[in-house]
Design a protein around this motif. Structure first.
Motif, PDB file in Angstrom:
ATOM      1  N   GLU A  77     -50.841  53.261  -9.096  1.00  0.00           N
ATOM      2  CA  GLU A  77     -51.235  54.350  -8.663  1.00  0.00           C
ATOM      3  C   GLU A  77     -49.950  55.199  -7.875  1.00  0.00           C
ATOM      4  OE1 GLU A  77     -52.832  51.900  -7.989  1.00  0.00           O
ATOM      5  OE2 GLU A  77     -53.650  52.188  -5.649  1.00  0.00           O
ATOM      6  N   THR A  78     -49.357  53.868  -6.796  1.00  0.00           N
ATOM      7  CA  THR A  78     -48.900  54.682  -5.511  1.00  0.00           C
ATOM      8  C   THR A  78     -46.643  54.583  -6.276  1.00  0.00           C
ATOM      9  OG1 THR A  78     -49.704  53.069  -4.186  1.00  0.00           O
ATOM     10  CG2 THR A  78     -47.537  54.342  -3.785  1.00  0.00           C
ATOM     11  N   SER A  79     -46.258  53.499  -6.578  1.00  0.00           N
ATOM     12  CA  SER A  79     -45.031  53.538  -7.545  1.00  0.00           C
ATOM     13  C   SER A  79     -45.956  55.356  -8.524  1.00  0.00           C
ATOM     14  CB  SER A  79     -45.443  52.235  -8.509  1.00  0.00           C
ATOM     15  OG  SER A  79     -45.883  51.921  -9.284  1.00  0.00           O
ATOM     16  N   GLY A  80     -46.454  55.516  -9.717  1.00  0.00           N
ATOM     17  CA  GLY A  80     -46.470  56.955 -10.041  1.00  0.00           C
ATOM     18  C   GLY A  80     -46.621  57.609  -9.406  1.00  0.00           C
ATOM     19  N   ALA A  81     -46.967  57.517  -8.321  1.00  0.00           N
ATOM     20  CA  ALA A  81     -47.118  59.095  -7.363  1.00  0.00           C
ATOM     21  C   ALA A  81     -45.831  59.220  -6.869  1.00  0.00           C
ATOM     22  CB  ALA A  81     -48.399  58.893  -6.249  1.00  0.00           C
ATOM     23  N   LEU A  82     -45.266  58.855  -6.726  1.00  0.00           N
ATOM     24  CA  LEU A  82     -43.219  58.193  -5.787  1.00  0.00           C
ATOM     25  C   LEU A  82     -42.651  59.550  -6.838  1.00  0.00           C
ATOM     26  CD1 LEU A  82     -43.207  55.027  -4.267  1.00  0.00           C
ATOM     27  CD2 LEU A  82     -43.228  57.310  -2.998  1.00  0.00           C
ATOM     28  N   VAL A  83     -42.913  58.872  -8.054  1.00  0.00           N
ATOM     29  CA  VAL A  83     -41.851  59.368  -9.082  1.00  0.00           C
ATOM     30  C   VAL A  83     -42.407  60.828  -9.729  1.00  0.00           C
ATOM     31  CG1 VAL A  83     -42.032  59.172 -11.552  1.00  0.00           C
ATOM     32  CG2 VAL A  83     -41.155  56.860 -10.194  1.00  0.00           C
ATOM     33  N   LEU A  84     -43.784  61.014  -9.046  1.00  0.00           N
ATOM     34  CA  LEU A  84     -44.067  62.152  -9.563  1.00  0.00           C
ATOM     35  C   LEU A  84     -44.471  63.414  -8.600  1.00  0.00           C
ATOM     36  CD1 LEU A  84     -47.349  61.342 -11.731  1.00  0.00           C
ATOM     37  CD2 LEU A  84     -45.537  62.235 -12.851  1.00  0.00           C
ATOM     38  N   GLU A  85     -44.273  63.141  -7.627  1.00  0.00           N
ATOM     39  CA  GLU A  85     -44.526  63.387  -6.710  1.00  0.00           C
ATOM     40  C   GLU A  85     -42.780  64.702  -6.703  1.00  0.00           C
ATOM     41  OE1 GLU A  85     -42.552  64.470  -3.251  1.00  0.00           O
ATOM     42  OE2 GLU A  85     -44.080  65.999  -2.807  1.00  0.00           O
ATOM     43  N   GLN A  86     -41.354  63.953  -6.573  1.00  0.00           N
ATOM     44  CA  GLN A  86     -40.242  64.479  -6.607  1.00  0.00           C
ATOM     45  C   GLN A  86     -39.847  65.290  -7.694  1.00  0.00           C
ATOM     46  OE1 GLN A  86     -38.286  60.254  -7.254  1.00  0.00           O
ATOM     47  NE2 GLN A  86     -37.662  60.783  -5.206  1.00  0.00           N
ATOM     48  N   VAL A  87     -40.455  65.115  -9.319  1.00  0.00           N
ATOM     49  CA  VAL A  87     -40.637  66.355 -10.322  1.00  0.00           C
ATOM     50  C   VAL A  87     -41.627  66.974  -9.728  1.00  0.00           C
ATOM     51  CG1 VAL A  87     -40.515  66.001 -13.139  1.00  0.00           C
ATOM     52  CG2 VAL A  87     -40.263  63.560 -11.406  1.00  0.00           C
ATOM     53  N   PHE A  88     -42.832  67.120  -9.903  1.00  0.00           N
ATOM     54  CA  PHE A  88     -43.892  68.131 -10.083  1.00  0.00           C
ATOM     55  C   PHE A  88     -44.438  68.266  -8.595  1.00  0.00           C
ATOM     56  CE2 PHE A  88     -44.552  65.594 -13.837  1.00  0.00           C
ATOM     57  CZ  PHE A  88     -43.961  66.661 -14.544  1.00  0.00           C
ATOM     58  N   GLY A  89     -44.402  67.596  -7.648  1.00  0.00           N
ATOM     59  CA  GLY A  89     -45.154  67.942  -6.575  1.00  0.00           C
ATOM     60  C   GLY A  89     -46.108  67.043  -6.145  1.00  0.00           C
ATOM     61  N   GLU A  90     -47.145  67.611  -4.639  1.00  0.00           N
ATOM     62  CA  GLU A  90     -47.587  66.872  -4.200  1.00  0.00           C
ATOM     63  C   GLU A  90     -49.868  67.315  -5.440  1.00  0.00           C
ATOM     64  OE1 GLU A  90     -47.941  64.475  -2.575  1.00  0.00           O
ATOM     65  OE2 GLU A  90     -50.255  64.632  -1.637  1.00  0.00           O
ATOM     66  N   ALA A  91     -49.095  68.423  -6.565  1.00  0.00           N
ATOM     67  CA  ALA A  91     -50.909  68.721  -6.289  1.00  0.00           C
ATOM     68  C   ALA A  91     -50.848  68.266  -8.034  1.00  0.00           C
ATOM     69  CB  ALA A  91     -50.845  70.089  -7.500  1.00  0.00           C
ATOM     70  N   VAL A  92     -49.786  67.858  -8.680  1.00  0.00           N
ATOM     71  CA  VAL A  92     -49.634  66.244  -9.580  1.00  0.00           C
ATOM     72  C   VAL A  92     -49.692  65.066  -8.694  1.00  0.00           C
ATOM     73  CG1 VAL A  92     -48.598  65.703 -12.103  1.00  0.00           C
ATOM     74  CG2 VAL A  92     -48.596  67.347 -10.963  1.00  0.00           C
ATOM     75  N   ALA A  93     -49.039  65.171  -7.535  1.00  0.00           N
ATOM     76  CA  ALA A  93     -48.942  63.521  -7.575  1.00  0.00           C
ATOM     77  C   ALA A  93     -50.361  62.880  -7.099  1.00  0.00           C
ATOM     78  CB  ALA A  93     -47.726  63.354  -5.939  1.00  0.00           C
ATOM     79  N   ALA A  94     -51.192  63.994  -5.785  1.00  0.00           N
ATOM     80  CA  ALA A  94     -51.928  63.933  -5.415  1.00  0.00           C
ATOM     81  C   ALA A  94     -53.030  63.105  -6.106  1.00  0.00           C
ATOM     82  CB  ALA A  94     -52.159  64.756  -4.718  1.00  0.00           C
ATOM     83  N   PRO A  95     -53.189  63.579  -6.809  1.00  0.00           N
ATOM     84  CA  PRO A  95     -54.297  63.039  -7.685  1.00  0.00           C
ATOM     85  C   PRO A  95     -54.068  61.590  -8.443  1.00  0.00           C
ATOM     86  CG  PRO A  95     -54.287  65.555  -8.301  1.00  0.00           C
ATOM     87  CD  PRO A  95     -53.338  65.104  -7.820  1.00  0.00           C
ATOM     88  N   VAL A  96     -52.843  61.591  -8.962  1.00  0.00           N
ATOM     89  CA  VAL A  96     -52.117  60.182  -9.385  1.00  0.00           C
ATOM     90  C   VAL A  96     -52.831  58.934  -7.947  1.00  0.00           C
ATOM     91  CG1 VAL A  96     -50.678  58.862 -10.219  1.00  0.00           C
ATOM     92  CG2 VAL A  96     -50.752  61.012 -11.487  1.00  0.00           C
ATOM     93  N   ARG A  97     -52.094  59.524  -7.321  1.00  0.00           N
ATOM     94  CA  ARG A  97     -52.364  58.222  -6.195  1.00  0.00           C
ATOM     95  C   ARG A  97     -53.600  58.216  -5.975  1.00  0.00           C
ATOM     96  NH1 ARG A  97     -50.077  61.999  -1.826  1.00  0.00           N
ATOM     97  NH2 ARG A  97     -48.125  61.405  -2.497  1.00  0.00           N
ATOM     98  N   LEU A  98     -54.201  59.266  -5.964  1.00  0.00           N
ATOM     99  CA  LEU A  98     -55.736  59.126  -5.451  1.00  0.00           C
ATOM    100  C   LEU A  98     -56.893  58.551  -6.631  1.00  0.00           C
ATOM    101  CD1 LEU A  98     -56.288  61.975  -3.062  1.00  0.00           C
ATOM    102  CD2 LEU A  98     -55.922  59.442  -2.378  1.00  0.00           C
ATOM    103  N   HIS A  99     -56.026  57.639  -7.322  1.00  0.00           N
ATOM    104  CA  HIS A  99     -57.467  57.620  -9.126  1.00  0.00           C
ATOM    105  C   HIS A  99     -57.788  56.309  -8.297  1.00  0.00           C
ATOM    106  CE1 HIS A  99     -53.992  56.211 -11.352  1.00  0.00           C
ATOM    107  NE2 HIS A  99     -54.926  55.695 -11.918  1.00  0.00           N
ATOM    108  N   VAL A 100     -57.634  55.610  -8.398  1.00  0.00           N
ATOM    109  CA  VAL A 100     -58.037  54.181  -8.083  1.00  0.00           C
ATOM    110  C   VAL A 100     -59.191  54.197  -7.126  1.00  0.00           C
ATOM    111  CG1 VAL A 100     -57.390  52.045  -7.527  1.00  0.00           C
ATOM    112  CG2 VAL A 100     -56.280  52.966  -8.937  1.00  0.00           C
TER     113      VAL A 100
END
Ligand SMILES: [Fe+2]
Length: 183
Positions: A77-100
């Motif tokens: 969830e952390t490695s995924g959110a890091l990648v997504l944050e750069q491409v899409f920003g927090e609205a996509v990255a945060a739910p991924v970071r927190l899904h576990v």
């Protein structure tokens, strides 16, 4: 490493054929079912793409297939959110970071939730720290995007149906285009 939107879709296409955790379907099928559930629920593009990409952390880097079974938490969830944050920003990255953590939250907050989890999810829960206690659950649900993460978690749990029909991956490319560019 910094990815483009097309590279992230390429990762799902090329590496998504591998088996999803201890489940009976591929990473790509799991991703498509998750995104389809978000579309059906009427969620915004950010949550549709978060649902589609929520396990991208399993596919970046060397891959971590089978590690949870060995008692190792690769923190996908952390490695995924890091990648997504750069491409899409927090609205996509945060739910991924927190899904576990949303799984750990629901194990505390909802009677019967733990019982409903698949075997693979129960195994990974142990290496992810187990259910939250009352204090941890309260702190979690007050975080920004925690309710999106709980929604994503429910799609994740339901997106494990063998041979379910879904839209093709290419059909979600338009949803990604609707998001504000961050790359
Ligand atoms: Fe998942």
């Amino acid at each position: 490493m910094r990815y483009t939107i097309d590279e992230l879709f390429g990762l799902l296409e090329d590496k998504g054929g591998s088996r999803y955790g201890g489940e009976h379907l591929s990473q790509l099928a799991h991703a498509l079912q998750s995104a389809q559930l978000a579309v059906e629920a009427g969620d915004p593009a950010s949550l549709v793409i978060a649902s589609l990409m929520h396990d991208i952390g399993h596919l970046v880097g060397k891959g971590d297939e089978g590690l949870a079974e060995k008692g190792i938490d690769a923190r996908h969830e952390t490695s995924g959110a890091l990648v997504l944050e750069q491409v899409f920003g927090e609205a996509v990255a945060a739910p991924v970071r927190l899904h576990v953590d949303a799984k750990r939250y629901l194990c505390f907050a909802e009677a019967g939730y733990w019982d409903s989890l698949s075997r693979g999810s129960k195994v990974s829960l142990q290496v992810q720290g187990g259910p939250f206690n009352a204090e941890e659950a309260k702190a979690f649900i007050e975080l920004p995007y925690a309710t999106d993460a709980v929604k994503l978690r429910r799609y994740d749990d339901l997106a494990k149906v063998k041979d379910k029909q879904t839209p093709a991956l290419a059909e979600f490319r338009n949803w990604a285009s609707r998001l504000p560019a961050h790359a």
